[in-house]
Scaffold this active site. Structure first.
Site, mmCIF file in Angstrom:
data_model
loop_
_atom_site.group_PDB
_atom_site.id
_atom_site.type_symbol
_atom_site.label_atom_id
_atom_site.label_comp_id
_atom_site.label_asym_id
_atom_site.label_seq_id
_atom_site.Cartn_x
_atom_site.Cartn_y
_atom_site.Cartn_z
ATOM 1 N N CYS A 118 -4.311 1.338 -10.078
ATOM 2 C CA CYS A 118 -4.861 0.250 -9.262
ATOM 3 C C CYS A 118 -6.255 0.652 -8.829
ATOM 4 O O CYS A 118 -6.554 1.838 -8.716
ATOM 5 C CB CYS A 118 -3.993 -0.022 -8.038
ATOM 6 S SG CYS A 118 -4.499 -1.554 -7.217
ATOM 7 N N CYS A 120 -7.949 -0.258 -5.912
ATOM 8 C CA CYS A 120 -8.356 -0.460 -4.513
ATOM 9 C C CYS A 120 -9.000 0.763 -3.860
ATOM 10 O O CYS A 120 -9.740 0.623 -2.884
ATOM 11 C CB CYS A 120 -7.189 -0.973 -3.672
ATOM 12 S SG CYS A 120 -5.674 -0.050 -3.872
ATOM 13 N N CYS A 128 -7.507 -4.876 -4.593
ATOM 14 C CA CYS A 128 -6.921 -4.334 -5.821
ATOM 15 C C CYS A 128 -7.468 -5.018 -7.072
ATOM 16 O O CYS A 128 -6.732 -5.222 -8.039
ATOM 17 C CB CYS A 128 -5.408 -4.481 -5.784
ATOM 18 S SG CYS A 128 -4.650 -3.695 -4.354
ATOM 19 N N LYS A 193 6.126 -6.273 -5.748
ATOM 20 C CA LYS A 193 5.445 -5.576 -4.671
ATOM 21 C C LYS A 193 5.056 -6.622 -3.629
ATOM 22 O O LYS A 193 4.312 -7.555 -3.921
ATOM 23 C CB LYS A 193 4.203 -4.879 -5.213
ATOM 24 C CG LYS A 193 3.436 -4.163 -4.129
ATOM 25 C CD LYS A 193 2.327 -3.316 -4.701
ATOM 26 C CE LYS A 193 1.514 -2.716 -3.572
ATOM 27 N NZ LYS A 193 0.332 -2.004 -4.079
ATOM 28 N N GLU A 231 9.321 -12.620 -11.010
ATOM 29 C CA GLU A 231 8.232 -11.652 -11.245
ATOM 30 C C GLU A 231 8.723 -10.462 -12.065
ATOM 31 O O GLU A 231 8.081 -10.031 -13.011
ATOM 32 C CB GLU A 231 7.731 -11.108 -9.901
ATOM 33 C CG GLU A 231 6.560 -11.828 -9.298
ATOM 34 C CD GLU A 231 5.247 -11.461 -9.971
ATOM 35 O OE1 GLU A 231 5.238 -10.658 -10.925
ATOM 36 O OE2 GLU A 231 4.221 -12.003 -9.539
ATOM 37 N N LYS A 246 9.218 -2.690 -4.161
ATOM 38 C CA LYS A 246 8.403 -2.000 -3.165
ATOM 39 C C LYS A 246 7.977 -2.941 -2.072
ATOM 40 O O LYS A 246 7.499 -4.020 -2.402
ATOM 41 C CB LYS A 246 7.165 -1.452 -3.886
ATOM 42 C CG LYS A 246 6.120 -0.816 -3.004
ATOM 43 C CD LYS A 246 4.988 -0.337 -3.880
ATOM 44 C CE LYS A 246 3.940 0.388 -3.080
ATOM 45 N NZ LYS A 246 2.901 0.936 -3.932
HETATM 46 C C1 PBG Z 1 -2.383 -0.090 -3.434
HETATM 47 C C2 PBG Z 1 -1.123 0.579 -3.028
HETATM 48 C C3 PBG Z 1 -0.531 0.530 -1.783
HETATM 49 C C4 PBG Z 1 0.599 1.351 -1.831
HETATM 50 C C5 PBG Z 1 0.661 1.860 -3.113
HETATM 51 N N1 PBG Z 1 -0.404 1.366 -3.850
HETATM 52 C C6 PBG Z 1 -0.970 -0.139 -0.558
HETATM 53 C C7 PBG Z 1 -1.329 -1.564 -0.608
HETATM 54 O O1 PBG Z 1 -0.979 -2.296 -1.538
HETATM 55 O O2 PBG Z 1 -1.989 -1.984 0.323
HETATM 56 C C8 PBG Z 1 1.518 1.635 -0.698
HETATM 57 C C9 PBG Z 1 2.311 2.888 -0.784
HETATM 58 C C10 PBG Z 1 2.817 3.369 0.519
HETATM 59 O O3 PBG Z 1 2.675 2.697 1.560
HETATM 60 O O4 PBG Z 1 3.401 4.467 0.546
HETATM 61 N N2 PBG Z 1 -2.384 -0.587 -4.734
HETATM 62 ZN ZN ZN Z 2 -4.350 -1.527 -5.043
#
Ligand code: PBG
Ligand code: ZN
Length: 322
Positions: A118, A120, A128, A193, A231, A246
């Site tokens: 990702c 971000c 992202c 997610k 999804e 997640k």
């Molecule tokens: C970002 C990402 C996040 C997490 C994993 N990848 C945070 C978000 O989407 O804001 C969260 C993992 C965690 O909280 O342990 N792509």
């Molecule tokens: Zn991200």
């Protein structure tokens, strides 16, 4: 009375015999955050026990974990070169590919390396994907995500875990990988997610908080269980090898429902906020950390997850909880 369920709860031996859910070390993946530099071990305030590592210190920590049986890890890069096009996410010399090369050179097949895919942590705005008019552009982002996955595969990653939630990314990544000969690089999709407040501590860990707005235009709405199934099954049809749910704790119904609809392995991600809540309450002496952690891990398995990504696994093996 004919039915007396308590008969099978009479003593520890019979309880062990009839236990329906069992955990083993093999199911767990331990997340790591990699930062640039050398000799860095920087503890994260909101995640007691978890630190930022530079490559060299990561290598040593992974070695310690391996001795205890933690042989699957997930790598997150915490980029310091940020740009609008997230170019530093997919250069072959960028953080994650470089760490993967080092780990694979040292541990080879003894260590299973999953990488988060990702952008971000590499974008100026912390979203992202590629932004235009305050909206994360789907198709241009998919191209970048696929390229990033390829860079990780070229470095030797065993499994890619795209966490961006763009539409069509699994199929784009699978095609690019196959075209380049990486037919055995697996994809674990962050298939469902949710836009979650439980990611709070992670935003500090990965330095990826959106500077403006939130992630609701790409991550899922937590009110939607049917959509979650849709999804996940889309990602299955696009070629995902593993489907992840997640966060984990508040989404056991999603795991359970998915289990009824797929034969693929189901993973869950016990996220940062879930970890921090347990740690904080345990520090205050309000809960028994070991008991709460073990009850929670069994709940994930009972709900249908056969793979658990969790920050707790090091404590679990170091303190012999399993
Ligand atoms: C970002 C990402 C996040 C997490 C994993 N990848 C945070 C978000 O989407 O804001 C969260 C993992 C965690 O909280 O342990 N792509
Ligand atoms: Zn991200």
């Amino acid at each position: 009375m004919v039915h007396r369920p308590r008969r099978l709860r009479k003593n520890p031996l019979v309880r062990e015999m009839v236990a329906e859910t069992r955990l083993s070390k093999d199911m767990f993946i331990y997340p790591y955050f990699i930062v640039p530099g050398k000799n860095v071990i920087h503890p994260l305030e909101a995640m007691p026990g978890i630190s930022h590592f530079s490559e060299d210190t990561l290598l040593k920590d992974v070695e310690k974990g391996l001795k205890l049986g933690v042989n699957k890890i997930m790598l997150f890069g915490v980029g310091d070169e940020k740009s609008d096009d997230a170019a530093s996410a997919y250069h072959d010399h960028s953080l994650v590919p470089s760490a993967v090369r080092l780990l694979k050179k040292n541990f080879g097949e003894d260590l299973y390396v999953v990488t988060d895919v990702c952008v971000c942590s590499y974008t100026t705005h912390g979203h992202c994907g590629i932004m235009k008019d305050d909206y994360v552009q789907n198709d241009p982002t998919v191209e970048v995500i696929a390229k990033m996955g390829l860079a990780h595969a070229e470095a030797g990653a065993d499994m890619l875990a795209p966490s961006d939630m763009m539409d069509g990314r699994i199929s784009a990544m699978r095609h690019l990988l196959d075209g380049q000969g990486f037919v055995n690089t697996a994809i674990m999709s962050h298939a469902t997610k949710f836009a979650s407040a439980y990611y709070g501590p992670f935003r500090e860990a990965a330095d990826c908080a959106p500077s403006k707005g939130d992630r609701k235009a790409y991550q899922m709405d937590f009110r939607n269980g049917n959509e979650a199934l849709r999804e996940a099954l889309l990602d299955e049809s696009e070629g995902a090898d593993v489907l992840m749910v997640k966060p984990a704790l508040a989404y056991l119904d999603v795991m359970h429902n998915l289990k009824q609809h797929t034969d693929l392995p189901i993973a869950c991600y016990n996220v940062s906020g879930e970890y921090s809540m347990v740690k904080a309450a345990a520090e205050k002496g309000w809960i028994d950390e070991q008991k709460v952690v073990m009850e929670t891990m069994h709940a994930f398995a009972r709900a249908g997850a056969s793979i658990i990504t969790t920050y707790h696994i090091r404590d679990m093996v170091e303190k012999n909880w399993l």
